[in-house]
Write a protein that holds these residues in place. Structure first.
Motif, PDB file in Angstrom:
ATOM      1  N   LEU A   1      26.057  48.179  47.212  1.00  0.00           N
ATOM      2  CA  LEU A   1      25.896  49.288  46.274  1.00  0.00           C
ATOM      3  C   LEU A   1      27.010  49.276  45.232  1.00  0.00           C
ATOM      4  CD1 LEU A   1      24.445  51.949  45.462  1.00  0.00           C
ATOM      5  CD2 LEU A   1      25.946  53.107  47.116  1.00  0.00           C
ATOM      6  N   LEU A   2      28.242  49.087  45.680  1.00  0.00           N
ATOM      7  CA  LEU A   2      29.384  49.019  44.770  1.00  0.00           C
ATOM      8  C   LEU A   2      29.258  47.826  43.825  1.00  0.00           C
ATOM      9  CD1 LEU A   2      32.161  50.002  43.792  1.00  0.00           C
ATOM     10  CD2 LEU A   2      33.168  48.632  45.645  1.00  0.00           C
ATOM     11  N   GLU A   3      28.813  46.705  44.350  1.00  0.00           N
ATOM     12  CA  GLU A   3      28.649  45.514  43.517  1.00  0.00           C
ATOM     13  C   GLU A   3      27.610  45.758  42.412  1.00  0.00           C
ATOM     14  OE1 GLU A   3      27.703  40.747  43.900  1.00  0.00           O
ATOM     15  OE2 GLU A   3      28.076  41.924  45.699  1.00  0.00           O
ATOM     16  N   LYS A   4      26.482  46.348  42.765  1.00  0.00           N
ATOM     17  CA  LYS A   4      25.435  46.612  41.776  1.00  0.00           C
ATOM     18  C   LYS A   4      25.898  47.659  40.770  1.00  0.00           C
ATOM     19  CE  LYS A   4      21.427  45.832  40.078  1.00  0.00           C
ATOM     20  NZ  LYS A   4      21.159  44.538  39.467  1.00  0.00           N
ATOM     21  N   TYR A   5      26.594  48.704  41.232  1.00  0.00           N
ATOM     22  CA  TYR A   5      27.108  49.734  40.333  1.00  0.00           C
ATOM     23  C   TYR A   5      28.082  49.119  39.329  1.00  0.00           C
ATOM     24  CZ  TYR A   5      29.219  54.078  38.700  1.00  0.00           C
ATOM     25  OH  TYR A   5      29.674  55.098  37.912  1.00  0.00           O
ATOM     26  N   THR A   6      28.963  48.259  39.817  1.00  0.00           N
ATOM     27  CA  THR A   6      29.935  47.593  38.945  1.00  0.00           C
ATOM     28  C   THR A   6      29.212  46.757  37.905  1.00  0.00           C
ATOM     29  OG1 THR A   6      31.574  47.552  40.732  1.00  0.00           O
ATOM     30  CG2 THR A   6      31.911  46.003  38.916  1.00  0.00           C
ATOM     31  N   GLU A   7      28.222  46.013  38.341  1.00  0.00           N
ATOM     32  CA  GLU A   7      27.449  45.169  37.426  1.00  0.00           C
ATOM     33  C   GLU A   7      26.734  46.007  36.361  1.00  0.00           C
ATOM     34  OE1 GLU A   7      23.451  42.512  37.779  1.00  0.00           O
ATOM     35  OE2 GLU A   7      24.921  42.270  39.386  1.00  0.00           O
ATOM     36  N   LEU A   8      26.120  47.106  36.772  1.00  0.00           N
ATOM     37  CA  LEU A   8      25.418  47.956  35.821  1.00  0.00           C
ATOM     38  C   LEU A   8      26.383  48.679  34.880  1.00  0.00           C
ATOM     39  CD1 LEU A   8      22.704  49.473  38.172  1.00  0.00           C
ATOM     40  CD2 LEU A   8      22.355  47.768  36.369  1.00  0.00           C
ATOM     41  N   LEU A   9      27.550  49.026  35.386  1.00  0.00           N
ATOM     42  CA  LEU A   9      28.536  49.761  34.601  1.00  0.00           C
ATOM     43  C   LEU A   9      29.201  48.885  33.552  1.00  0.00           C
ATOM     44  CD1 LEU A   9      30.108  52.507  34.330  1.00  0.00           C
ATOM     45  CD2 LEU A   9      31.788  51.499  35.891  1.00  0.00           C
ATOM     46  N   ILE A  10      29.618  47.675  33.949  1.00  0.00           N
ATOM     47  CA  ILE A  10      30.416  46.859  33.025  1.00  0.00           C
ATOM     48  C   ILE A  10      29.837  45.472  32.756  1.00  0.00           C
ATOM     49  CG2 ILE A  10      32.547  48.104  33.442  1.00  0.00           C
ATOM     50  CD1 ILE A  10      33.419  46.003  35.379  1.00  0.00           C
ATOM     51  N   GLY A  11      28.683  45.173  33.327  1.00  0.00           N
ATOM     52  CA  GLY A  11      28.012  43.931  32.996  1.00  0.00           C
ATOM     53  C   GLY A  11      28.399  42.723  33.814  1.00  0.00           C
ATOM     54  N   ASP A  12      29.289  42.896  34.778  1.00  0.00           N
ATOM     55  CA  ASP A  12      29.739  41.781  35.618  1.00  0.00           C
ATOM     56  C   ASP A  12      30.237  42.358  36.923  1.00  0.00           C
ATOM     57  OD1 ASP A  12      30.324  39.206  36.420  1.00  0.00           O
ATOM     58  OD2 ASP A  12      32.145  39.035  35.215  1.00  0.00           O
ATOM     59  N   SER A  13      30.329  41.511  37.933  1.00  0.00           N
ATOM     60  CA  SER A  13      30.838  41.978  39.216  1.00  0.00           C
ATOM     61  C   SER A  13      31.525  40.832  39.938  1.00  0.00           C
ATOM     62  CB  SER A  13      29.695  42.518  40.076  1.00  0.00           C
ATOM     63  OG  SER A  13      30.185  42.986  41.299  1.00  0.00           O
ATOM     64  N   ASN A  14      32.776  41.045  40.280  1.00  0.00           N
ATOM     65  CA  ASN A  14      33.517  40.147  41.157  1.00  0.00           C
ATOM     66  C   ASN A  14      34.459  41.026  41.972  1.00  0.00           C
ATOM     67  OD1 ASN A  14      36.023  40.516  39.664  1.00  0.00           O
ATOM     68  ND2 ASN A  14      35.227  39.075  38.155  1.00  0.00           N
ATOM     69  N   GLU A  15      35.194  40.456  42.875  1.00  0.00           N
ATOM     70  CA  GLU A  15      36.035  41.267  43.768  1.00  0.00           C
ATOM     71  C   GLU A  15      37.065  42.102  43.004  1.00  0.00           C
ATOM     72  OE1 GLU A  15      35.602  41.954  47.044  1.00  0.00           O
ATOM     73  OE2 GLU A  15      33.780  40.790  46.751  1.00  0.00           O
ATOM     74  N   GLU A  16      37.692  41.526  41.999  1.00  0.00           N
ATOM     75  CA  GLU A  16      38.695  42.261  41.226  1.00  0.00           C
ATOM     76  C   GLU A  16      38.071  43.435  40.479  1.00  0.00           C
ATOM     77  OE1 GLU A  16      41.999  41.664  37.676  1.00  0.00           O
ATOM     78  OE2 GLU A  16      40.801  39.945  38.295  1.00  0.00           O
ATOM     79  N   LEU A  17      36.935  43.198  39.846  1.00  0.00           N
ATOM     80  CA  LEU A  17      36.258  44.267  39.112  1.00  0.00           C
ATOM     81  C   LEU A  17      35.766  45.356  40.060  1.00  0.00           C
ATOM     82  CD1 LEU A  17      34.247  42.195  36.480  1.00  0.00           C
ATOM     83  CD2 LEU A  17      36.288  43.594  36.081  1.00  0.00           C
ATOM     84  N   LYS A  18      35.232  44.933  41.212  1.00  0.00           N
ATOM     85  CA  LYS A  18      34.775  45.918  42.196  1.00  0.00           C
ATOM     86  C   LYS A  18      35.941  46.780  42.681  1.00  0.00           C
ATOM     87  CE  LYS A  18      32.610  43.941  45.531  1.00  0.00           C
ATOM     88  NZ  LYS A  18      31.850  43.202  46.528  1.00  0.00           N
ATOM     89  N   ASP A  19      37.092  46.174  42.915  1.00  0.00           N
ATOM     90  CA  ASP A  19      38.276  46.938  43.342  1.00  0.00           C
ATOM     91  C   ASP A  19      38.684  47.951  42.278  1.00  0.00           C
ATOM     92  OD1 ASP A  19      38.385  45.586  45.748  1.00  0.00           O
ATOM     93  OD2 ASP A  19      40.023  44.259  45.147  1.00  0.00           O
ATOM     94  N   LYS A  20      38.638  47.535  41.026  1.00  0.00           N
ATOM     95  CA  LYS A  20      39.000  48.446  39.933  1.00  0.00           C
ATOM     96  C   LYS A  20      38.017  49.606  39.833  1.00  0.00           C
ATOM     97  CE  LYS A  20      41.449  45.069  37.113  1.00  0.00           C
ATOM     98  NZ  LYS A  20      41.545  44.421  35.801  1.00  0.00           N
ATOM     99  N   VAL A  21      36.736  49.294  39.902  1.00  0.00           N
ATOM    100  CA  VAL A  21      35.723  50.338  39.813  1.00  0.00           C
ATOM    101  C   VAL A  21      35.821  51.270  41.025  1.00  0.00           C
ATOM    102  CG1 VAL A  21      33.220  50.777  39.847  1.00  0.00           C
ATOM    103  CG2 VAL A  21      34.176  49.052  38.302  1.00  0.00           C
ATOM    104  N   GLN A  22      36.075  50.718  42.195  1.00  0.00           N
ATOM    105  CA  GLN A  22      36.214  51.546  43.388  1.00  0.00           C
ATOM    106  C   GLN A  22      37.402  52.509  43.241  1.00  0.00           C
ATOM    107  OE1 GLN A  22      37.070  49.488  47.097  1.00  0.00           O
ATOM    108  NE2 GLN A  22      35.942  51.061  48.225  1.00  0.00           N
ATOM    109  N   ALA A  23      38.533  52.026  42.754  1.00  0.00           N
ATOM    110  CA  ALA A  23      39.695  52.894  42.532  1.00  0.00           C
ATOM    111  C   ALA A  23      39.355  53.984  41.521  1.00  0.00           C
ATOM    112  CB  ALA A  23      40.888  52.062  42.057  1.00  0.00           C
TER     113      ALA A  23
END
Length: 80
Positions: free
Chosen positions: A12-34
């Protein structure tokens, strides 16, 4: 928390990150989660966020930079 639930929540976090900023990797997911956690706390328990900001001013500045980065990435993604 069982592993299956954790994996689904991570998806869910991975898809949210992808939809929010257009990409998803561990670093981006950590930032979005924070960002999600801080935003939720700031809205639901503003005095706690205020206390944290006052106790850790350097972390507050990091959070402001993180929020600005996510906003920039979101704006770039939406403009494509």
């Amino acid at each position: 928390m069982n592993q299956d639930f954790k994996a689904k929540l991570d998806g869910l976090l991975e898809k949210y990150t992808e939809l929010l900023i257009g990409d998803s990797n561990e670093e981006l997911k950590d930032k979005v989660q924070a960002w999600i956690i801080y935003s939720y706390i700031a809205k639901s328990m503003a005095p706690l966020a205020k206390h944290w900001n006052e106790t850790y001013p350097e972390a507050k500045e990091e959070m402001k930079a993180l929020i600005a980065e996510i906003k920039k990435l979101n704006d770039e993604h939406r403009s494509k």
